[in-house]
Design an enzyme around this catalytic site. Sequence first.
Site, PDB file in Angstrom:
ATOM      1  N   HIS A  22      -2.740  -2.333  -4.402  1.00 43.44           N
ATOM      2  CA  HIS A  22      -2.393  -1.579  -5.605  1.00 43.44           C
ATOM      3  C   HIS A  22      -3.587  -1.434  -6.550  1.00 43.44           C
ATOM      4  O   HIS A  22      -3.454  -0.830  -7.610  1.00 43.44           O
ATOM      5  CB  HIS A  22      -1.257  -2.262  -6.366  1.00 43.44           C
ATOM      6  CG  HIS A  22       0.022  -2.367  -5.611  1.00 43.44           C
ATOM      7  ND1 HIS A  22       0.192  -3.246  -4.560  1.00 43.44           N
ATOM      8  CD2 HIS A  22       1.204  -1.710  -5.730  1.00 43.44           C
ATOM      9  CE1 HIS A  22       1.425  -3.124  -4.075  1.00 43.44           C
ATOM     10  NE2 HIS A  22       2.045  -2.195  -4.769  1.00 43.44           N
ATOM     11  N   GLU A  76       3.309   7.374   5.205  1.00 43.16           N
ATOM     12  CA  GLU A  76       2.115   8.114   4.821  1.00 43.16           C
ATOM     13  C   GLU A  76       1.520   8.918   5.975  1.00 43.16           C
ATOM     14  O   GLU A  76       1.013  10.034   5.765  1.00 43.16           O
ATOM     15  CB  GLU A  76       1.071   7.156   4.250  1.00 43.16           C
ATOM     16  CG  GLU A  76       1.398   6.614   2.864  1.00 43.16           C
ATOM     17  CD  GLU A  76       2.447   5.515   2.879  1.00 43.16           C
ATOM     18  OE1 GLU A  76       2.976   5.177   1.798  1.00 43.16           O
ATOM     19  OE2 GLU A  76       2.747   5.008   3.986  1.00 43.16           O
TER      20      GLU A  76
END
Length: 325
Positions: free
Chosen positions: A130, A61
């Site tokens: 998540h 990322e």
Amino acid sequence: MTTTMTLAKAITSGLDKVLETNDKSLLMGEDIGRLGGVYRITDGLIDKYGEHRVIDSPLGEAGIVGTAVGMALRGFSPLVEIQFDGFVFPAFSQITTQLAKMHARSEGRLTTPVVIRIPYGGGIGSIEHHSESPEALFAHTAGLRIITPSNAHDAYWMIQQAASCQDPVIFFEPKRRYWLKGEVDTGTPALDAFKAQVVRPGTDATIVAYGPLVPIALAAADAALEDGRSIEVIDLRSLSPIDFDTITESVQKTGRLIVTHEAPTFGGLGGEIAARITERAFLSLEAPVLRVGGFHMPYPISKVESQYLPDIDKLLEALDRSFAY
């Protein structure tokens, strides 16, 4: 033209329109090409626009966002996808110390028109990393705009508005609402992405919500009506900047305010809203501003997440407390 879409499909269609109208725009992210992304938001776009504009990135990322910053400085308009909310943290430094600072650092000479798409929030039976809501961490950083849609029409238009903005925009997508269907008017743009919207008028109290909790707030308002209470619901839409004028106007009318979000109430955006509205509308308030949010703890396992997340009952309980003053 008006058509029925899921919120997910509306984002896909909005991204398609961005790529079609701006040849400097491109998408980057893990598995967004052939796979179409974990939630298939970019499904089919690589076939239409090619691998040079829908780019499958390496798993990293920090590298994705860092590359986007460099491309923006060279005249491109990248839209990058972070697979899940909790995966954004390796890129946190790039976002908060580079992307957000470049315009001020260059005394206005440079712009970084980057959109960072982040699915966020719980309610999908998943685990930490998540199901989290990290929006307050980014809202604390000057130089970033942060928006989140709650319905398909807004999703379609707000992703396009984000892409046309010359400031960096974090676009939080309420993942448990991806499959929520709604009418999308592709000919009539939504309200300015950085403005709040009254989605249900009322006279007795105001609930401010955003993203995944807007449907919950509307359902709570329906339930409250059975007790004779008229509740105004505001979809915040923009988390930075916050449209305090719309909230203030509502509270001056209703006298009561409940702010709700999935993120923990401790250090959450609800605290900032409560403080600002207390300053702006103190003499209009009939009760303290109340907050309904997650607990100050790591996101829980799926079998108890319903106890963690705000729901209709928690909002109705907050309304009862407010009306008890």
